[in-house]
Design a protein around this motif. Structure first.
Motif, PDB file in Angstrom:
ATOM      1  N   GLY A 106       4.092  -2.209  -9.705  1.00 38.37           N
ATOM      2  CA  GLY A 106       2.880  -2.093  -8.913  1.00 38.37           C
ATOM      3  C   GLY A 106       2.351  -0.674  -8.877  1.00 38.37           C
ATOM      4  N   HIS A 107       1.360  -0.455  -8.021  1.00 37.97           N
ATOM      5  CA  HIS A 107       0.723   0.847  -7.916  1.00 37.97           C
ATOM      6  C   HIS A 107       1.683   1.882  -7.342  1.00 37.97           C
ATOM      7  N   ILE A 108       1.624   3.072  -7.893  1.00 37.65           N
ATOM      8  CA  ILE A 108       2.512   4.149  -7.449  1.00 37.65           C
ATOM      9  C   ILE A 108       2.107   4.668  -6.078  1.00 37.65           C
ATOM     10  N   PHE A 109       0.826   4.903  -5.906  1.00 37.07           N
ATOM     11  CA  PHE A 109       0.353   5.528  -4.666  1.00 37.07           C
ATOM     12  C   PHE A 109      -0.373   4.500  -3.804  1.00 37.07           C
ATOM     13  N   CYS A 110       0.398   3.866  -2.909  1.00 37.13           N
ATOM     14  CA  CYS A 110      -0.159   2.875  -1.984  1.00 37.13           C
ATOM     15  C   CYS A 110      -0.326   3.500  -0.604  1.00 37.13           C
ATOM     16  N   GLY A 111      -1.069   2.797   0.236  1.00 37.80           N
ATOM     17  CA  GLY A 111      -1.240   3.261   1.597  1.00 37.80           C
ATOM     18  C   GLY A 111       0.057   3.222   2.369  1.00 37.80           C
ATOM     19  N   VAL A 112       0.179   4.064   3.376  1.00 39.84           N
ATOM     20  CA  VAL A 112       1.358   4.098   4.248  1.00 39.84           C
ATOM     21  C   VAL A 112       0.883   4.045   5.686  1.00 39.84           C
ATOM     22  N   ASN A 113       1.468   3.138   6.457  1.00 41.50           N
ATOM     23  CA  ASN A 113       1.089   2.986   7.866  1.00 41.50           C
ATOM     24  C   ASN A 113       2.349   2.805   8.704  1.00 41.50           C
ATOM     25  N   ASN A 114       2.555   3.714   9.666  1.00 39.59           N
ATOM     26  CA  ASN A 114       3.740   3.637  10.529  1.00 39.59           C
ATOM     27  C   ASN A 114       5.031   3.537   9.716  1.00 39.59           C
ATOM     28  N   ASN A 115       5.118   4.390   8.708  1.00 41.50           N
ATOM     29  CA  ASN A 115       6.314   4.457   7.861  1.00 41.50           C
ATOM     30  C   ASN A 115       6.555   3.174   7.068  1.00 41.50           C
ATOM     31  N   THR A 116       5.499   2.412   6.871  1.00 42.99           N
ATOM     32  CA  THR A 116       5.580   1.196   6.067  1.00 42.99           C
ATOM     33  C   THR A 116       4.614   1.309   4.898  1.00 42.99           C
ATOM     34  N   ILE A 117       5.091   0.986   3.704  1.00 42.35           N
ATOM     35  CA  ILE A 117       4.236   1.050   2.519  1.00 42.35           C
ATOM     36  C   ILE A 117       3.393  -0.215   2.441  1.00 42.35           C
ATOM     37  N   LEU A 118       2.092  -0.046   2.339  1.00 41.79           N
ATOM     38  CA  LEU A 118       1.176  -1.174   2.262  1.00 41.79           C
ATOM     39  C   LEU A 118       1.076  -1.672   0.824  1.00 41.79           C
ATOM     40  N   SER A 119       0.532  -2.853   0.668  1.00 44.63           N
ATOM     41  CA  SER A 119       0.440  -3.446  -0.665  1.00 44.63           C
ATOM     42  C   SER A 119      -0.730  -2.892  -1.469  1.00 44.63           C
ATOM     43  N   LYS A 120      -1.773  -2.441  -0.778  1.00 45.41           N
ATOM     44  CA  LYS A 120      -2.967  -1.973  -1.479  1.00 45.41           C
ATOM     45  C   LYS A 120      -2.833  -0.505  -1.874  1.00 45.41           C
ATOM     46  N   PRO A 121      -3.305  -0.162  -3.081  1.00 46.89           N
ATOM     47  CA  PRO A 121      -3.277   1.244  -3.497  1.00 46.89           C
ATOM     48  C   PRO A 121      -4.306   2.055  -2.729  1.00 46.89           C
ATOM     49  N   ILE A 122      -4.089   3.352  -2.649  1.00 51.39           N
ATOM     50  CA  ILE A 122      -5.080   4.216  -2.037  1.00 51.39           C
ATOM     51  C   ILE A 122      -6.310   4.276  -2.936  1.00 51.39           C
ATOM     52  N   THR A 123      -7.432   4.596  -2.357  1.00 57.51           N
ATOM     53  CA  THR A 123      -8.681   4.685  -3.109  1.00 57.51           C
ATOM     54  C   THR A 123      -8.985   6.147  -3.455  1.00 57.51           C
ATOM     55  N   GLY A 124      -9.944   6.335  -4.334  1.00 54.58           N
ATOM     56  CA  GLY A 124     -10.364   7.681  -4.681  1.00 54.58           C
ATOM     57  C   GLY A 124     -10.862   8.435  -3.466  1.00 54.58           C
ATOM     58  N   ARG A 125     -11.588   7.761  -2.593  1.00 55.44           N
ATOM     59  CA  ARG A 125     -12.094   8.405  -1.368  1.00 55.44           C
ATOM     60  C   ARG A 125     -10.938   8.835  -0.475  1.00 55.44           C
ATOM     61  N   GLN A 126      -9.892   8.017  -0.390  1.00 48.03           N
ATOM     62  CA  GLN A 126      -8.732   8.370   0.430  1.00 48.03           C
ATOM     63  C   GLN A 126      -8.009   9.591  -0.128  1.00 48.03           C
ATOM     64  N   ILE A 127      -7.979   9.721  -1.447  1.00 45.93           N
ATOM     65  CA  ILE A 127      -7.362  10.902  -2.056  1.00 45.93           C
ATOM     66  C   ILE A 127      -8.097  12.158  -1.601  1.00 45.93           C
ATOM     67  N   ASN A 128      -9.423  12.091  -1.588  1.00 48.34           N
ATOM     68  CA  ASN A 128     -10.213  13.223  -1.087  1.00 48.34           C
ATOM     69  C   ASN A 128      -9.834  13.567   0.348  1.00 48.34           C
ATOM     70  N   LEU A 129      -9.748  12.548   1.189  1.00 44.78           N
ATOM     71  CA  LEU A 129      -9.441  12.757   2.604  1.00 44.78           C
ATOM     72  C   LEU A 129      -8.026  13.308   2.785  1.00 44.78           C
ATOM     73  N   ILE A 130      -7.089  12.831   1.987  1.00 45.08           N
ATOM     74  CA  ILE A 130      -5.708  13.319   2.061  1.00 45.08           C
ATOM     75  C   ILE A 130      -5.656  14.800   1.740  1.00 45.08           C
ATOM     76  N   LEU A 131      -6.354  15.189   0.675  1.00 42.72           N
ATOM     77  CA  LEU A 131      -6.358  16.593   0.265  1.00 42.72           C
ATOM     78  C   LEU A 131      -6.986  17.481   1.342  1.00 42.72           C
ATOM     79  N   LYS A 132      -8.092  17.036   1.908  1.00 40.54           N
ATOM     80  CA  LYS A 132      -8.749  17.815   2.965  1.00 40.54           C
ATOM     81  C   LYS A 132      -7.836  17.951   4.184  1.00 40.54           C
ATOM     82  N   SER A 133      -7.157  16.862   4.533  1.00 42.98           N
ATOM     83  CA  SER A 133      -6.301  16.856   5.712  1.00 42.98           C
ATOM     84  C   SER A 133      -5.133  17.822   5.545  1.00 42.98           C
ATOM     85  N   ILE A 134      -4.497  17.808   4.387  1.00 41.88           N
ATOM     86  CA  ILE A 134      -3.353  18.696   4.142  1.00 41.88           C
ATOM     87  C   ILE A 134      -3.818  20.146   4.108  1.00 41.88           C
TER      88      ILE A 134
END
Length: 320
Positions: free
Chosen positions: A230-258
């Motif tokens: 499956g997809h390498i980079f999936c969403g994570v919620n409350n220390n649980t890996i979700l089934s859906k992969p992260i989106t390009g927009r989420q990658i942007n938000l992750i980078l800004k947040s860090i």
């Protein structure tokens, strides 16, 4: 993709949009829609929005030369010339695919667009390149955390940087396409912006050092995620890996947040493209030959993957 015309040869908004909004998966599953499958889903969505805006402005389809000219003159002061140019492209394809003459080909339309560019054109905003120092700061911040999300983000940033990945490529990486080798890792990119035919491209990333090592970060994420498919980079919620992969927009938000957490200047200006630009900039500064930089970013695919590898040059010279 053909639809009947209504109201004196004017196509309704809903039907006009449907002619270019067919779901990509459905299109690819239908043998008679190979032509439609030649257009990426992202491009199709952009064209859909362009056609919607054109019709909602009061224009009609099929469009007339006068209607397009009025549209350009109305929105030239408020819309980016590149946006108007793309909307002309959407209109061009709509008319050609529906069997109509292309009204955007008129010389006055092209000259008007050129004039709009001359008067209202401005340089395209670019995300700043991420430097090695900034990447190291972000990686050290993530390493200090035991959160599952931060383990994923550490791998995401390092693989994204040293693989010079586009955000769509990064979001769609699969564990099945990962091959760990003695030199590092080989990643098969099944489809990318420069490989719409789906022939596949290989990105090779070598081992690094204690400070920065994209391969070690990816291995650590695999161990934490306990996944091999499956997809390498999936969403994570409350220390649980979700089934859906992260989106390009989420990658942007992750980078800004860090970047914000690390108190980097202008943190909100970063995007996923900062990783790609940052790698190219740092590789060039450290003397990597231009050809190896192009190869690593898949601007050109050639030669042995780990021989004269631009990522290897960057990682080696961190210690120098």
């Amino acid at each position: 993709m053909d639809f009947e015309l209504e109201n004196n040869n004017v196509l309704s908004l809903d039907k006009a949009i449907r002619t270019i909004s067919t779901n990509d998966a459905v299109v690819r599953a239908q043998p008679h829609n190979y032509i439609a499958a030649a257009t990426s889903n992202n491009t199709r969505r952009a064209y859909q929005a362009d056609i919607r805006h054109f019709i909602q402005s009061g224009a009609t389809l099929p469009a007339s030369y006068d209607g397009i000219l009025r549209y350009l003159q109305t929105y030239a002061p408020t819309l980016n010339p590149r946006t108007l140019e793309r909307r002309l492209t959407a209109l061009k394809h709509w008319h050609l695919y529906q069997g109509f003459a292309d009204p955007t080909a008129h010389s006055t339309i092209r000259k008007t667009l050129a004039g709009i560019k001359h008067i209202h054109g401005k340089p395209k905003d670019k995300a700043p390149p991420l430097t090695l120092e900034e990447l190291s700061s972000m990686v050290n911040y993530l390493k200090s955390s035991d959160r599952l999300m931060d383990c994923r983000n550490n791998a995401l940033l390092q693989i994204g940087f040293f693989g010079a990945f586009r955000r769509s490529e990064l979001a769609n990486l699969l564990w099945e396409n990962i091959n760990f080798v003695p030199e590092g890792v080989e990643i098969l990119i099944a489809r990318s912006k420069t490989d719409q035919a789906g022939e596949g491209l290989i990105c090779a990333i070598p081992y690094g050092n204690l400070d920065l090592c994209p391969v070690t970060a990816l291995l650590a994420w695999r161990a934490r995620a306990q996944k091999n498919t499956g997809h390498i980079f999936c969403g994570v919620n409350n220390n649980t890996i979700l089934s859906k992969p992260i989106t390009g927009r989420q990658i942007n938000l992750i980078l800004k947040s860090i970047a914000t957490s690390c108190q980097l200047p202008d943190a909100d200006s970063y995007s996923s493209h900062s990783l790609r630009r940052g790698f190219a900039t740092e590789a060039s500064r450290k003397g990597a030959p231009f050809g190896t930089i192009k190869r690593q970013g898949r601007w050109r695919h050639e030669g042995k993957r780990f021989d004269q590898n631009a990522a290897n040059i960057v990682l080696e010279r961190i210690n120098g």
